[in-house]
Design a protein around this motif. Sequence first.
Motif, short mmCIF file in Angstrom:
data_model
loop_
_atom_site.label_atom_id
_atom_site.label_comp_id
_atom_site.label_asym_id
_atom_site.label_seq_id
_atom_site.Cartn_x
_atom_site.Cartn_y
_atom_site.Cartn_z
N TYR A 26 0.66 -1.10 -0.03
CA TYR A 26 -0.17 -0.27 0.09
C TYR A 26 0.81 1.32 -0.02
O TYR A 26 0.63 2.16 -0.70
N ALA A 27 1.98 1.18 0.78
CA ALA A 27 2.83 2.33 0.69
C ALA A 27 3.42 2.45 -0.64
O ALA A 27 3.29 3.85 -1.02
N ALA A 28 3.68 1.58 -1.15
CA ALA A 28 4.25 1.89 -2.78
C ALA A 28 3.21 2.26 -3.67
O ALA A 28 3.39 3.06 -4.73
N LEU A 29 2.02 1.88 -3.50
CA LEU A 29 1.02 2.08 -4.26
C LEU A 29 0.59 3.63 -4.14
O LEU A 29 0.26 4.46 -5.30
N GLY A 89 1.52 9.78 -5.55
CA GLY A 89 2.13 11.21 -4.95
C GLY A 89 1.76 11.25 -3.64
O GLY A 89 1.77 12.44 -2.98
N LEU A 90 1.44 10.12 -2.87
CA LEU A 90 0.97 10.15 -1.34
C LEU A 90 1.93 9.42 -0.83
O LEU A 90 2.86 8.59 -1.22
N ARG A 91 1.91 9.47 0.79
CA ARG A 91 2.81 8.72 1.61
C ARG A 91 1.79 8.06 2.51
O ARG A 91 1.03 8.55 3.11
N LEU A 92 2.11 6.76 2.88
CA LEU A 92 1.56 5.77 4.07
C LEU A 92 1.84 6.84 5.45
O LEU A 92 2.87 7.00 5.83
N ALA A 93 0.90 7.44 6.05
CA ALA A 93 0.83 8.12 7.28
C ALA A 93 0.61 7.10 8.47
O ALA A 93 1.40 7.51 9.36
N GLN A 94 -0.30 6.40 8.40
CA GLN A 94 -0.85 5.48 9.45
C GLN A 94 -1.63 4.64 9.16
O GLN A 94 -2.36 4.55 8.15
N VAL A 95 -1.40 3.41 9.81
CA VAL A 95 -2.38 2.06 9.60
C VAL A 95 -2.92 1.80 11.05
O VAL A 95 -2.27 1.64 11.97
N THR A 96 -4.37 1.89 11.12
CA THR A 96 -5.05 1.60 12.28
C THR A 96 -5.89 0.51 12.27
O THR A 96 -6.81 0.34 11.37
N ALA A 97 -5.72 -0.66 12.95
CA ALA A 97 -6.54 -1.68 13.04
C ALA A 97 -7.84 -1.23 13.59
O ALA A 97 -8.01 -0.32 14.60
N GLY A 131 -8.83 -2.95 8.78
CA GLY A 131 -8.13 -1.65 9.38
C GLY A 131 -8.36 -0.28 8.13
O GLY A 131 -8.86 -0.32 7.25
N VAL A 132 -8.09 0.71 8.72
CA VAL A 132 -7.84 2.02 7.99
C VAL A 132 -6.51 2.40 7.84
O VAL A 132 -5.60 2.45 8.46
N ILE A 133 -6.09 2.54 6.45
CA ILE A 133 -4.85 2.97 5.93
C ILE A 133 -4.95 4.43 5.40
O ILE A 133 -5.68 4.86 4.50
N GLU A 134 -3.91 5.15 6.05
CA GLU A 134 -4.23 6.64 5.87
C GLU A 134 -3.06 7.33 5.04
O GLU A 134 -1.76 6.78 5.35
N GLY A 135 -3.43 7.66 3.84
CA GLY A 135 -2.47 8.45 2.91
C GLY A 135 -2.35 9.82 2.71
O GLY A 135 -3.82 10.32 2.91
N VAL A 136 -1.50 10.35 2.88
CA VAL A 136 -1.38 11.88 2.94
C VAL A 136 -0.53 12.62 1.83
O VAL A 136 0.29 11.67 1.37
N ARG A 137 -0.57 13.73 1.50
CA ARG A 137 0.31 14.36 0.48
C ARG A 137 1.81 13.98 1.06
O ARG A 137 2.14 14.26 1.98
N ALA A 138 2.61 13.69 -0.24
CA ALA A 138 4.07 13.50 0.00
C ALA A 138 4.81 14.59 0.07
O ALA A 138 4.40 15.74 -0.14
#
Length: 68
Positions: free
Chosen positions: A39-42, A47-55, A61-68
């Motif tokens: 998911y981080a690579a995707l 143009g985003l980065r993996l900020a947080q993964v919350t079970a 869970g919820v995978i949060e992507g934010v602007r890189a």
Amino acid sequence: MLIIERLIPCDPEQALPAPLSDINMLVVTGGMERTNAEYAALLAAAGLRLAQVTAVAPPYGVIEGVRA
């Protein structure tokens, strides 16, 4: 961006149900299960980065992507 998805452990022994789900998704929808690293690579490709993964409710869970 928030992605609500099944969280796949990196340890193959703990991820046993994932390959069966992956095959089902591939055959039915053309999709696939992904690890957090995938998911981080995707996200990075978008143009985003993996900020947080919350079970939330195992195995989801919820995978949060934010602007890189």
